[in-house]
Design a protein around this motif. Structure first.
Motif, PDB file in Angstrom:
ATOM      1  N   CYS A 359      40.084  30.306  41.606  1.00  0.00           N
ATOM      2  CA  CYS A 359      39.426  31.425  41.942  1.00  0.00           C
ATOM      3  C   CYS A 359      39.733  31.674  43.345  1.00  0.00           C
ATOM      4  O   CYS A 359      39.577  30.549  44.153  1.00  0.00           O
ATOM      5  CB  CYS A 359      37.819  31.226  41.405  1.00  0.00           C
ATOM      6  SG  CYS A 359      37.667  31.350  39.782  1.00  0.00           S
ATOM      7  N   ARG A 360      40.120  32.956  43.827  1.00  0.00           N
ATOM      8  CA  ARG A 360      40.452  33.142  45.058  1.00  0.00           C
ATOM      9  C   ARG A 360      39.469  34.276  45.430  1.00  0.00           C
ATOM     10  O   ARG A 360      39.038  35.106  44.816  1.00  0.00           O
ATOM     11  CB  ARG A 360      41.852  33.429  45.085  1.00  0.00           C
ATOM     12  CG  ARG A 360      42.794  32.771  44.328  1.00  0.00           C
ATOM     13  CD  ARG A 360      44.186  33.289  44.452  1.00  0.00           C
ATOM     14  NE  ARG A 360      44.485  34.583  44.710  1.00  0.00           N
ATOM     15  CZ  ARG A 360      44.842  35.698  43.653  1.00  0.00           C
ATOM     16  NH1 ARG A 360      44.613  35.208  42.506  1.00  0.00           N
ATOM     17  NH2 ARG A 360      45.043  36.711  44.169  1.00  0.00           N
ATOM     18  N   SER A 361      39.378  34.326  46.912  1.00  0.00           N
ATOM     19  CA  SER A 361      38.697  35.062  47.798  1.00  0.00           C
ATOM     20  C   SER A 361      39.493  36.604  48.285  1.00  0.00           C
ATOM     21  O   SER A 361      38.935  37.310  48.739  1.00  0.00           O
ATOM     22  CB  SER A 361      37.957  34.477  48.738  1.00  0.00           C
ATOM     23  OG  SER A 361      38.955  33.964  49.581  1.00  0.00           O
ATOM     24  N   ASP A 362      40.722  36.453  48.053  1.00  0.00           N
ATOM     25  CA  ASP A 362      41.725  37.357  48.591  1.00  0.00           C
ATOM     26  C   ASP A 362      42.077  38.422  47.494  1.00  0.00           C
ATOM     27  O   ASP A 362      42.978  39.488  47.690  1.00  0.00           O
ATOM     28  CB  ASP A 362      42.784  36.902  48.984  1.00  0.00           C
ATOM     29  CG  ASP A 362      43.982  36.355  47.766  1.00  0.00           C
ATOM     30  OD1 ASP A 362      43.158  35.703  46.868  1.00  0.00           O
ATOM     31  OD2 ASP A 362      45.078  36.338  47.907  1.00  0.00           O
ATOM     32  N   THR A 363      40.940  38.909  46.492  1.00  0.00           N
ATOM     33  CA  THR A 363      40.977  39.790  45.880  1.00  0.00           C
ATOM     34  C   THR A 363      39.862  40.663  45.562  1.00  0.00           C
ATOM     35  O   THR A 363      38.831  40.273  45.906  1.00  0.00           O
ATOM     36  CB  THR A 363      41.664  39.280  44.454  1.00  0.00           C
ATOM     37  OG1 THR A 363      40.391  38.671  43.708  1.00  0.00           O
ATOM     38  CG2 THR A 363      42.718  38.257  44.136  1.00  0.00           C
ATOM     39  N   MET A 364      39.914  41.845  44.949  1.00  0.00           N
ATOM     40  CA  MET A 364      38.817  42.873  44.667  1.00  0.00           C
ATOM     41  C   MET A 364      38.282  42.553  43.269  1.00  0.00           C
ATOM     42  O   MET A 364      37.348  43.078  42.900  1.00  0.00           O
ATOM     43  CB  MET A 364      39.356  44.241  44.500  1.00  0.00           C
ATOM     44  CG  MET A 364      39.751  44.635  45.910  1.00  0.00           C
ATOM     45  SD  MET A 364      38.496  44.749  47.301  1.00  0.00           S
ATOM     46  CE  MET A 364      37.514  46.140  46.481  1.00  0.00           C
ATOM     47  N   ASN A 365      38.750  41.367  42.657  1.00  0.00           N
ATOM     48  CA  ASN A 365      38.308  41.167  41.301  1.00  0.00           C
ATOM     49  C   ASN A 365      36.823  40.123  41.252  1.00  0.00           C
ATOM     50  O   ASN A 365      36.727  39.560  42.159  1.00  0.00           O
ATOM     51  CB  ASN A 365      39.373  40.211  40.600  1.00  0.00           C
ATOM     52  CG  ASN A 365      40.677  40.962  40.429  1.00  0.00           C
ATOM     53  OD1 ASN A 365      40.773  42.097  40.169  1.00  0.00           O
ATOM     54  ND2 ASN A 365      41.783  40.067  40.626  1.00  0.00           N
ATOM     55  N   THR A 366      36.340  40.587  40.241  1.00  0.00           N
ATOM     56  CA  THR A 366      34.945  39.933  39.803  1.00  0.00           C
ATOM     57  C   THR A 366      35.201  38.557  39.335  1.00  0.00           C
ATOM     58  O   THR A 366      36.435  38.139  38.956  1.00  0.00           O
ATOM     59  CB  THR A 366      34.099  40.632  38.780  1.00  0.00           C
ATOM     60  OG1 THR A 366      34.662  40.797  37.540  1.00  0.00           O
ATOM     61  CG2 THR A 366      34.034  42.255  39.424  1.00  0.00           C
ATOM     62  N   LYS A 367      34.023  37.925  39.215  1.00  0.00           N
ATOM     63  CA  LYS A 367      34.166  36.452  38.724  1.00  0.00           C
ATOM     64  C   LYS A 367      34.743  36.538  37.327  1.00  0.00           C
ATOM     65  O   LYS A 367      35.418  35.672  36.608  1.00  0.00           O
ATOM     66  CB  LYS A 367      32.869  35.817  38.954  1.00  0.00           C
ATOM     67  CG  LYS A 367      32.805  34.327  38.633  1.00  0.00           C
ATOM     68  CD  LYS A 367      31.413  33.703  38.850  1.00  0.00           C
ATOM     69  CE  LYS A 367      31.539  32.088  38.349  1.00  0.00           C
ATOM     70  NZ  LYS A 367      30.287  31.681  38.580  1.00  0.00           N
ATOM     71  N   ALA A 368      34.348  37.322  36.325  1.00  0.00           N
ATOM     72  CA  ALA A 368      34.535  37.673  35.077  1.00  0.00           C
ATOM     73  C   ALA A 368      36.131  37.841  34.899  1.00  0.00           C
ATOM     74  O   ALA A 368      37.081  37.229  34.196  1.00  0.00           O
ATOM     75  CB  ALA A 368      33.689  38.470  34.321  1.00  0.00           C
ATOM     76  N   GLN A 369      36.449  38.696  35.914  1.00  0.00           N
ATOM     77  CA  GLN A 369      37.997  39.199  35.767  1.00  0.00           C
ATOM     78  C   GLN A 369      38.870  37.981  36.228  1.00  0.00           C
ATOM     79  O   GLN A 369      40.027  37.730  35.789  1.00  0.00           O
ATOM     80  CB  GLN A 369      38.233  40.399  36.721  1.00  0.00           C
ATOM     81  CG  GLN A 369      37.504  41.685  36.229  1.00  0.00           C
ATOM     82  CD  GLN A 369      37.851  42.521  37.229  1.00  0.00           C
ATOM     83  OE1 GLN A 369      37.883  42.400  38.382  1.00  0.00           O
ATOM     84  NE2 GLN A 369      37.621  43.768  36.473  1.00  0.00           N
ATOM     85  N   GLN A 370      38.368  37.098  37.295  1.00  0.00           N
ATOM     86  CA  GLN A 370      39.126  35.899  37.720  1.00  0.00           C
ATOM     87  C   GLN A 370      39.256  34.901  36.551  1.00  0.00           C
ATOM     88  O   GLN A 370      40.318  34.205  36.673  1.00  0.00           O
ATOM     89  CB  GLN A 370      38.461  35.397  39.042  1.00  0.00           C
ATOM     90  CG  GLN A 370      38.679  36.482  40.001  1.00  0.00           C
ATOM     91  CD  GLN A 370      38.438  35.523  41.641  1.00  0.00           C
ATOM     92  OE1 GLN A 370      38.913  34.547  41.568  1.00  0.00           O
ATOM     93  NE2 GLN A 370      37.845  36.368  42.555  1.00  0.00           N
TER      94      GLN A 370
END
Length: 685
Positions: A359-370
């Motif tokens: 799981c990365r912090s450099d995206t706009m994705n939510t936790k479910a998407q990650q």
């Protein structure tokens, strides 16, 4: 609401000049005919001046033609007015949904009308929906391209329309190339087109040869960067411009807003449509509650149901370009070896995939998407690491050498919140890359990995009731078995658990896991014999009866595994082994089984390349402990069997397993040395 739509349709229809023109034609023609019929005698004329005859009949014919033309125009307008019925029927029958479905059908009607106006009346015309979708994709209009690619995606969801579309695309390289090129349309106005092109490609990839369309893998690889923002870099390596851009809140905010707008623009439009349709449905339901017994109401509900358009599904977390890209790669890898070669050649593809295993912090994705991206990356990595041949070796090397792979996989296994599916996929990846000796040793340095695999294989809680549970446990055991092959260090790590042998003995008696447990137990006996405790030897002795009985009935690779285990048990506790043979009165049957197995496997296969080696080791260990077994083997023709083995050498028997045509885990001792030792113990010249 329906009344408003009907009124709007009437207004639009009368706004078309065809209806007034048709009415005028009919009125003028009727007026002329009435005047001719009731106006008395025919108009006077002078034949010399006018040069005409029968002008009355001519005028009647003319007015009649105008009347017929006006009537035909009127009928055409009436059909046009009621065309909403077949259009709505086509929307529902074709599986179209939402406002885009209605617009697409309207565009198709216009397309069909244009086709009918071209060429001769009897000329063949290709005006089916699949052809319309392909022509729209190949057009220069963004509106048509979006409609065409969405229709293709819709057709691929149903088997009959899917087969028809695939058959047409198979003969249209131009359309296939256009769909693939759409994957690289990064303009904000083409966001929806790119998304549906990725969805369509994910379906087509199941039968697609990537080499037929140059640049396919590069474009698919670019999708993996769709949600990526600027990463934090090393201050010693970054330039000033790069550092300022990362720190500039204005630029970062604008970039984030643009990504968010592109990602949710389509979803917002679809949500508005659904709210409108939901309001209509709620209004109808309220009326129905007040007048349940009304026949008129029931008819109205049927009309409303027919008139309404099925709701369009909102975009889900699975509609992520990186997830679709990994689905495409996984499907391509399953088509043929040529696609695997193209995948292995794609630059930076493997690092991009591995980037999603954490799981990365450099995206706009939510936790479910990650989480979805995590599972997608694990699936494609498991698929790529299972490929055979030289291509598989290349891919496994690229994957296993990544500096963050093992730490990411260890983190997934160590996270209590990780799903069972993710853990199973991680175990599958570890099992596949463990065919390489160096990789096995590197994995062994992550004690967390081995510990969690042991827990998954031995200490699963409760009674498992689903196939997924059984499969997860089995894959974890396979990973442990692979990690302990030719690795004394990994075997020692496992034996640190004092109750391990007891739990493993239980699995030996479970037909679902006996072969995985037998492989693991064989490796422990072979590589960590000196570390086995007295309690371990006792548990090992308790497995003998089950193993020997299974050997008498098993065949193929399963037989190779069981004989390999019995051979090592005989080496570790020979007294218990021979005692079990005598107590069970199966010594003769066991000896005959070994000789028959040698004779039946004169041509080793990739499925069980080491079966003759396992038999020879078992024979040698028995005769080394007690020479009287030589007479027992001779009684069943062991000498002749050894001569046949000596005369039919095979290079395949030097390897423990095969992936494709490539052998892995080469034995240190040649098979010929085992034959020589067995003949020596048999007393052969």
């Amino acid at each position: 609401m329906i009344i408003i739509e009907v009124c709007a349709l009437v207004i639009v229809s009368f706004g078309n000049l065809q209806i007034p023109a048709a009415v005028v034609r009919v009125i003028l023609a009727l007026s002329g005919l009435i005047l001719l019929q009731h106006g008395g005698s025919e108009p006077a004329y002078d034949e010399l001046l006018d040069g005409q005859k029968n002008i009355g009949a001519t005028l009647k014919l003319f007015y009649g033609m105008v009347l017929v033309q006006g009537i035909l125009y009127a009928v055409a307008c009436m059909f046009e007015f009621f065309s909403f019925i077949p259009r709505r029927s086509l929307i529902r029958g074709g599986g179209f949904k939402g406002q885009w479905g209605m617009k697409s059908v309207n565009m198709y009607y216009a397309y069909a009308s244009e086709k009918c106006m071209q060429g001769g009346v009897l000329a063949p015309k290709k005006i089916n929906l699949s052809t319309f979708a392909m022509d729209s994709v190949n057009s220069d209009s963004s509106k048509n391209q979006l409609a065409g690619i969405r229709m293709m995606h819709n057709f691929l969801q149903s088997q009959p329309t899917k087969a028809q579309l695939l058959s047409k695309l198979a003969t249209s390289t131009k359309t296939m190339a256009r769909i693939i090129r759409m994957l690289d349309w990064t303009s904000p106005k083409d966001t929806a087109i790119r998304l549906y092109a990725a969805k369509v490609t994910a379906e087509l990839a199941k039968n697609l040869r990537a080499g037929t369309i140059p640049g396919t893998m590069q474009l698919v690889s670019a999708l993996l960067d769709a949600d990526r923002r600027l990463e934090r870099g090393n201050p010693l390596l970054d330039t000033d411009d790069e550092h300022e851009r990362r720190q500039d809140p204005v630029l970062n905010t604008e970039d984030s807003r643009e990504v968010a707008d592109n990602q949710f623009q389509t979803q917002g439009q679809l949500r508005d449509t659904d709210i409108l349709l939901e309001t209509e449905s709620r209004s109808t339901q309220e009326v129905g509650m007040n007048k349940q017994n009304s026949c008129v109401l029931r008819c109205w509900q049927h009309i409303s149901e027919f008139w309404s358009i099925p709701k369009e599904q909102l975009r889900t977390d699975h509609d992520l370009l990186p997830a679709l890209a990994m689905s495409i790669i996984e499907s391509l890898a399953g088509v043929d070896q040529d696609n695997c070669v193209e995948i292995s050649k794609a630059a930076d593809l493997v690092p991009k995939i591995i980037r999603f295993t954490i799981c990365r912090s450099d995206t706009m994705n939510t936790k479910a998407q990650q989480e979805i991206l995590l599972k997608s990356s694990l699936k494609v990595l498991q698929r790529l690491t299972s490929i055979g041949g030289e291509t598989g070796i290349t891919l496994r090397y690229k994957i296993s050498k990544h500096p963050f792979l093992l730490s990411n996989l260890s983190g997934i296994l160590g996270d209590d919140k990780s799903s069972q599916i993710s853990r199973k996929l991680v175990a599958g990846i570890l099992r596949n890359i463990a065919v390489d000796e160096k990789t096995r040793q590197e994995i062994g340095r992550f004690q967390m990995i081995i510990t969690k695999l042991m827990q998954a294989f031995l200490y699963s809680e409760g009674t498992m009731s689903t196939n997924d549970d059984h499969l997860s446990r089995k894959v974890a055991g396979q990973a442990l078995a692979m990690l302990t092959i030719q690795s004394a260090q990994n075997c020692l790590v496992i034996l640190k658990e004092p109750w391990f042998m007891k739990e493993l003995k239980i699995l030996i008696h479970d037909k679902r896991y006996i072969y995985v447990a037998a492989s693991l137990l064989r490796n422990l006996c072979l590589h960590a014999r000196s570390e086995l405790r007295e309690s371990d030897l006792k548990e090992l002795s308790h497995t003998l009866r089950e193993v020997l009985e299974r050997i008498l009935d098993a065949d193929g690779a399963e037989l190779e595994i069981l004989i390999g285990l019995s051979s090592q048990i005989c080496k570790v506790i020979p007294e218990d082994f021979t005692r079990e043979l005598d107590a069970g009165q199966i010594k003769q049957r066991f000896a005959k089984r070994l000789v028959d197995t040698l004779k039946a496997n004169m041509k080793p296969s990739a499925h069980c390349p080491g079966i003759r080696r396992a038999v020879l080791e078992q024979v040698i260990h028995l005769m080394e402990y007690n020479s009287r077994y030589a007479d027992c083997f001779n009684a069943f023709g062991m000498t002749d069997a050894l001569s046949m083995v000596e005369q039919t050498p095979s290079k395949a028997e030097n390897y423990r397993l095969f992936l494709g045509d490539e052998g892995f885990m080469e034995y240190s001792m040649p098979l010929s040395d085992l034959v020589a030792r067995a003949k020596e113990l048999m007393g052969c010249d």
